[in-house]
Design a protein around this motif. Structure first.
Motif, PDB file in Angstrom:
ATOM      1  N   ILE A   6       4.158  11.946  -2.781  1.00  0.00           N
ATOM      2  CA  ILE A   6       3.732  10.966  -3.777  1.00  0.00           C
ATOM      3  C   ILE A   6       2.390  11.372  -4.383  1.00  0.00           C
ATOM      4  CG2 ILE A   6       3.002   8.571  -4.136  1.00  0.00           C
ATOM      5  CD1 ILE A   6       5.140   7.764  -2.059  1.00  0.00           C
ATOM      6  N   SER A   7       1.465  11.843  -3.559  1.00  0.00           N
ATOM      7  CA  SER A   7       0.164  12.299  -4.076  1.00  0.00           C
ATOM      8  C   SER A   7       0.342  13.470  -5.040  1.00  0.00           C
ATOM      9  CB  SER A   7      -0.752  12.706  -2.922  1.00  0.00           C
ATOM     10  OG  SER A   7      -1.066  11.587  -2.138  1.00  0.00           O
ATOM     11  N   LEU A  67       4.392   1.828   1.822  1.00  0.00           N
ATOM     12  CA  LEU A  67       5.530   2.320   1.046  1.00  0.00           C
ATOM     13  C   LEU A  67       6.047   3.635   1.622  1.00  0.00           C
ATOM     14  CD1 LEU A  67       7.332   1.801  -1.398  1.00  0.00           C
ATOM     15  CD2 LEU A  67       5.654   2.990  -2.796  1.00  0.00           C
ATOM     16  N   ALA A  68       5.145   4.529   1.998  1.00  0.00           N
ATOM     17  CA  ALA A  68       5.546   5.811   2.596  1.00  0.00           C
ATOM     18  C   ALA A  68       6.273   5.578   3.918  1.00  0.00           C
ATOM     19  CB  ALA A  68       4.329   6.706   2.797  1.00  0.00           C
ATOM     20  N   SER A 113       0.817  -1.216   0.000  1.00  0.00           N
ATOM     21  CA  SER A 113       0.000   0.000   0.000  1.00  0.00           C
ATOM     22  C   SER A 113       0.852   1.268   0.000  1.00  0.00           C
ATOM     23  CB  SER A 113      -0.914   0.016   1.229  1.00  0.00           C
ATOM     24  OG  SER A 113      -0.135   0.234   2.403  1.00  0.00           O
ATOM     25  N   LEU A 114       0.220   2.366  -0.363  1.00  0.00           N
ATOM     26  CA  LEU A 114       0.879   3.665  -0.315  1.00  0.00           C
ATOM     27  C   LEU A 114       1.342   3.962   1.103  1.00  0.00           C
ATOM     28  CD1 LEU A 114       1.734   6.393  -1.475  1.00  0.00           C
ATOM     29  CD2 LEU A 114      -0.614   7.175  -1.164  1.00  0.00           C
ATOM     30  N   LYS A 115       0.504   3.637   2.079  1.00  0.00           N
ATOM     31  CA  LYS A 115       0.855   3.884   3.486  1.00  0.00           C
ATOM     32  C   LYS A 115       2.114   3.100   3.871  1.00  0.00           C
ATOM     33  CE  LYS A 115      -1.135   3.675   8.149  1.00  0.00           C
ATOM     34  NZ  LYS A 115      -2.338   3.380   8.919  1.00  0.00           N
ATOM     35  N   THR A 153       3.869  10.687   1.850  1.00  0.00           N
ATOM     36  CA  THR A 153       2.556  10.473   1.244  1.00  0.00           C
ATOM     37  C   THR A 153       2.104  11.706   0.477  1.00  0.00           C
ATOM     38  OG1 THR A 153       1.963   8.929   3.002  1.00  0.00           O
ATOM     39  CG2 THR A 153       0.148   9.856   1.731  1.00  0.00           C
TER      40      THR A 153
END
Length: 150
Positions: A56-57, A37-38, A33-35, A53
């Motif tokens: 990346i966004s 990975l962050a 997930s993004l979470k 995060t």
């Protein structure tokens, strides 16, 4: 590090009469997930997970913007993103209109760092997801045999 793959028989969509051939399919372990990975990036840097995060966004938003503006987005060692048009052919240049355009996809071309990881990968065969489901179902029902062709 090994890449898991399964093998399955597939027909050639361009030749329905041809015998199916065996092809490999990469089997992922799941989604990172993004979470997650962050959090991973934050642990390797002096930047907080929330800041990673946010960046990346913002990157996603800006890549979409520059693609719409007609640019290719170059992310250095990661790679490049560009638009790819899918269209139906027309008999002549004059006959082609924007109505012939059926879809637009985003193409990704990996940078040198990503290209080079392919030279060091090992491959590990694993059961297909369908075979795994059948084995688990058989185990739950107490069966000691599994018909993988059914």
């Amino acid at each position: 590090m090994a890449v898991n793959y399964s093998i399955s028989l597939r027909k050639n969509p361009k030749d329905a009469e041809a015998a199916p051939k065996a092809y490999a399919t990469a089997q992922t372990l799941g989604t990172y997930s993004l979470k997650a990975l962050a959090k991973r990036i934050a642990s390797q840097t002096t930047v907080s997970r929330a800041d990673v995060t946010a960046v990346i966004s913002a990157l996603v938003d800006n890549v979409a913007d520059v693609l719409q503006e007609g640019y290719q987005a170059d992310l250095g060692e990661l790679g490049k993103f560009r638009l790819h048009i899918i269209s139906e052919g027309a008999d002549t240049l004059e006959a082609f209109t924007s109505e012939n355009i059926k879809a637009v996809n985003v193409r990704f071309v990996p940078g040198e760092t990503l290209k080079n990881i392919f030279t060091t990968l090992a491959f590990e065969p694993v059961p297909t997801r369908e075979a795994t489901r059948k084995v688990l179902k058989a185990q739950k029902s107490g069966s000691t045999t599994v018909d993988l062709e059914a």
